[in-house]
Structures are given as C-alpha cells and as structure tokens.
Write a protein that holds these residues in place. Structure first.
Motif, mmCIF file in Angstrom:
data_model
loop_
_atom_site.group_PDB
_atom_site.id
_atom_site.type_symbol
_atom_site.label_atom_id
_atom_site.label_comp_id
_atom_site.label_asym_id
_atom_site.label_seq_id
_atom_site.Cartn_x
_atom_site.Cartn_y
_atom_site.Cartn_z
ATOM 1 N N GLU A 120 25.398 122.747 -51.271
ATOM 2 C CA GLU A 120 24.416 123.151 -52.301
ATOM 3 C C GLU A 120 23.034 122.664 -52.351
ATOM 4 O OE1 GLU A 120 27.781 122.481 -56.003
ATOM 5 O OE2 GLU A 120 27.032 120.692 -55.238
ATOM 6 N N LEU A 121 22.735 121.559 -51.538
ATOM 7 C CA LEU A 121 21.387 121.211 -51.402
ATOM 8 C C LEU A 121 20.626 121.994 -50.480
ATOM 9 C CD1 LEU A 121 19.323 119.014 -51.939
ATOM 10 C CD2 LEU A 121 20.133 117.755 -50.085
ATOM 11 N N LEU A 122 21.464 122.643 -49.509
ATOM 12 C CA LEU A 122 20.643 123.704 -48.533
ATOM 13 C C LEU A 122 20.429 125.024 -49.195
ATOM 14 C CD1 LEU A 122 19.890 124.374 -45.669
ATOM 15 C CD2 LEU A 122 22.214 125.124 -45.388
ATOM 16 N N ILE A 123 21.124 125.363 -50.127
ATOM 17 C CA ILE A 123 21.073 126.592 -50.985
ATOM 18 C C ILE A 123 19.755 126.511 -51.761
ATOM 19 C CG2 ILE A 123 21.921 128.124 -52.621
ATOM 20 C CD1 ILE A 123 24.574 127.886 -51.184
ATOM 21 N N PHE A 124 19.887 125.277 -52.527
ATOM 22 C CA PHE A 124 18.810 124.908 -53.239
ATOM 23 C C PHE A 124 17.300 124.935 -52.619
ATOM 24 C CE2 PHE A 124 16.151 121.638 -55.401
ATOM 25 C CZ PHE A 124 16.028 122.335 -56.621
ATOM 26 N N LYS A 125 17.479 124.287 -51.590
ATOM 27 C CA LYS A 125 16.155 124.158 -50.930
ATOM 28 C C LYS A 125 15.655 125.555 -50.223
ATOM 29 C CE LYS A 125 16.640 119.608 -48.905
ATOM 30 N NZ LYS A 125 16.689 118.710 -47.752
ATOM 31 N N GLN A 126 16.655 126.483 -49.886
ATOM 32 C CA GLN A 126 16.158 127.850 -49.504
ATOM 33 C C GLN A 126 15.808 128.638 -50.616
ATOM 34 O OE1 GLN A 126 20.178 129.057 -47.882
ATOM 35 N NE2 GLN A 126 19.497 128.355 -45.818
ATOM 36 N N VAL A 127 16.300 128.461 -51.896
ATOM 37 C CA VAL A 127 15.933 129.080 -53.220
ATOM 38 C C VAL A 127 14.484 128.738 -53.732
ATOM 39 C CG1 VAL A 127 16.447 129.681 -55.630
ATOM 40 C CG2 VAL A 127 18.322 129.739 -54.071
ATOM 41 N N LEU A 128 14.210 127.474 -53.235
ATOM 42 C CA LEU A 128 13.155 126.931 -53.697
ATOM 43 C C LEU A 128 12.005 127.541 -52.797
ATOM 44 C CD1 LEU A 128 13.447 123.023 -54.554
ATOM 45 C CD2 LEU A 128 12.849 125.054 -56.116
ATOM 46 N N LYS A 158 12.077 130.452 -51.102
ATOM 47 C CA LYS A 158 11.625 131.713 -51.639
ATOM 48 C C LYS A 158 10.804 131.924 -52.971
ATOM 49 C CE LYS A 158 16.086 133.676 -49.427
ATOM 50 N NZ LYS A 158 17.232 134.236 -49.585
ATOM 51 N N LEU A 159 11.169 130.918 -53.922
ATOM 52 C CA LEU A 159 10.403 130.983 -55.255
ATOM 53 C C LEU A 159 9.142 130.708 -54.849
ATOM 54 C CD1 LEU A 159 12.879 129.149 -57.562
ATOM 55 C CD2 LEU A 159 12.077 131.671 -57.903
ATOM 56 N N LYS A 160 8.673 129.853 -54.003
ATOM 57 C CA LYS A 160 7.351 129.294 -53.637
ATOM 58 C C LYS A 160 6.588 130.519 -53.107
ATOM 59 C CE LYS A 160 4.667 125.775 -51.132
ATOM 60 N NZ LYS A 160 4.254 126.529 -49.828
ATOM 61 N N GLU A 161 7.316 131.020 -51.988
ATOM 62 C CA GLU A 161 6.713 132.241 -51.292
ATOM 63 C C GLU A 161 6.434 133.318 -52.171
ATOM 64 O OE1 GLU A 161 8.975 135.036 -48.102
ATOM 65 O OE2 GLU A 161 8.813 132.794 -47.543
ATOM 66 N N GLN A 211 10.847 127.746 -65.855
ATOM 67 C CA GLN A 211 9.775 126.933 -65.972
ATOM 68 C C GLN A 211 10.063 125.632 -66.719
ATOM 69 O OE1 GLN A 211 9.911 130.216 -66.592
ATOM 70 N NE2 GLN A 211 8.254 131.039 -65.034
ATOM 71 N N PHE A 212 10.753 125.781 -67.698
ATOM 72 C CA PHE A 212 11.039 124.664 -68.353
ATOM 73 C C PHE A 212 11.922 123.617 -67.664
ATOM 74 C CE2 PHE A 212 13.895 121.913 -71.277
ATOM 75 C CZ PHE A 212 12.572 121.308 -72.122
ATOM 76 N N ILE A 213 13.154 124.248 -66.874
ATOM 77 C CA ILE A 213 14.005 123.388 -65.910
ATOM 78 C C ILE A 213 13.275 122.736 -64.974
ATOM 79 C CG2 ILE A 213 16.001 123.303 -64.443
ATOM 80 C CD1 ILE A 213 17.159 125.711 -66.593
ATOM 81 N N PHE A 214 12.133 123.311 -64.211
ATOM 82 C CA PHE A 214 11.630 123.029 -63.235
ATOM 83 C C PHE A 214 10.545 121.679 -63.707
ATOM 84 C CE2 PHE A 214 11.375 126.769 -60.094
ATOM 85 C CZ PHE A 214 12.351 126.005 -59.220
ATOM 86 N N GLY A 215 10.040 122.133 -64.800
ATOM 87 C CA GLY A 215 8.827 121.234 -65.300
ATOM 88 C C GLY A 215 9.452 120.044 -65.816
#
Length: 143
Positions: free
Chosen positions: A126-134, A136-139, A9-13
């Motif tokens: 790395e960017l593709l993986i990051f987008k995929q993880v984001l 999944k997190l949103k979902e 949460q801190f890193i995202f924010g």
C-alpha cells in the motif's frame, strides 16, 4: 459554500498539517531545538558538499528571506556555519557543524519511531502504491 472534506485538496492539506504538527511535537518532546523545516534544511545541507542559500531556497521552494531566517537561527544554535567562498566574497557556503550532525541523527531517530506509529496498519505494498500515486500527482501538477 460547503466544505468538501472528501476532496483531494482537503485530505492532502489536513494530512500534511497533521504530520507537520506531529513532527514538531515529537521534536519538542525529544528536547530538540529544531522545527520540521529546519530538519529538512539540515538534511539537505548534510547531503550536499557546497550548499548556498539560493540553492537551498530553490530546493525547499521557500523565499530567500525565509531560508535566511532558518539559517540564522540554526547558526545561532551552532548547528550550521557560513563559510566564505575563496573567490567570491559575496558567496557563502552553509555547512553542517558537528553539533548539527548530531542533532540530525537525533531527529532521524525520533522520526523512525514516529514512522512506526503513523504507518501502523499500512502494508508495504500500500505504501509503495501511495508513493507512486503521489509521484504521478506531482508530475501532473508540474505540467
């Protein structure tokens, strides 16, 4: 209570705030009269044929009064205009003006340059993986 700077949460924010601040500064330095929120609003309006305030509020997850303030400001600058519905006088469509379309193009050019800077050192993989993880997190968060 100690601040956990390693928490998700801190890193995202802090990342979102830094990106927002950098975008606002880039727009200001580029002579644009738009906030990052207004840019996103213009982008949505340009992609939809019939945009109404309620739909825009839902898409951006803002309240109706917040959207109305942005629309009022952009209308005063000539970037958008309200068009009355032929069948329902209460319904007004928000459409992009020629000036608004031009501002949108300017914003995109500034963001393209900014992307080169903020994505420095990050590979396409790395960017593709990051987008995929984001995604999944949103979902998971929306469940």
């Amino acid at each position: 209570m100690e601040l956990d700077k390693d928490s998700l949460q801190f890193i995202f924010g802090s990342t979102i705030r830094a990106l927002h601040k950098a975008t606002a500064l880039a727009f200001e330095n580029g002579g644009l009269e738009l906030s990052p929120e207004q840019f996103h609003l213009l982008k949505i309006i340009s992609s939809k044929e019939d945009s109404i305030q309620t739909e825009l509020a839902e898409i951006l997850q803002l309240d109706k009064s917040g959207i109305m303030r942005h629309i009022d400001q952009m209308e005063a600058k000539g970037f958008v205009q309200r068009i009355n519905d032929a069948n329902d006088r209460r319904k007004k469509y928000i459409v992009l003006t020629e000036l608004g379309s031009s501002k949108l193009d300017e914003c995109k050019a500034i963001l393209d340059k900014m992307s080169d800077s903020i994505l420095k050192g990050i590979s396409d993989a790395e960017l593709l993986i990051f987008k995929q993880v984001l995604s999944k997190l949103k979902e998971n968060a929306e469940r």
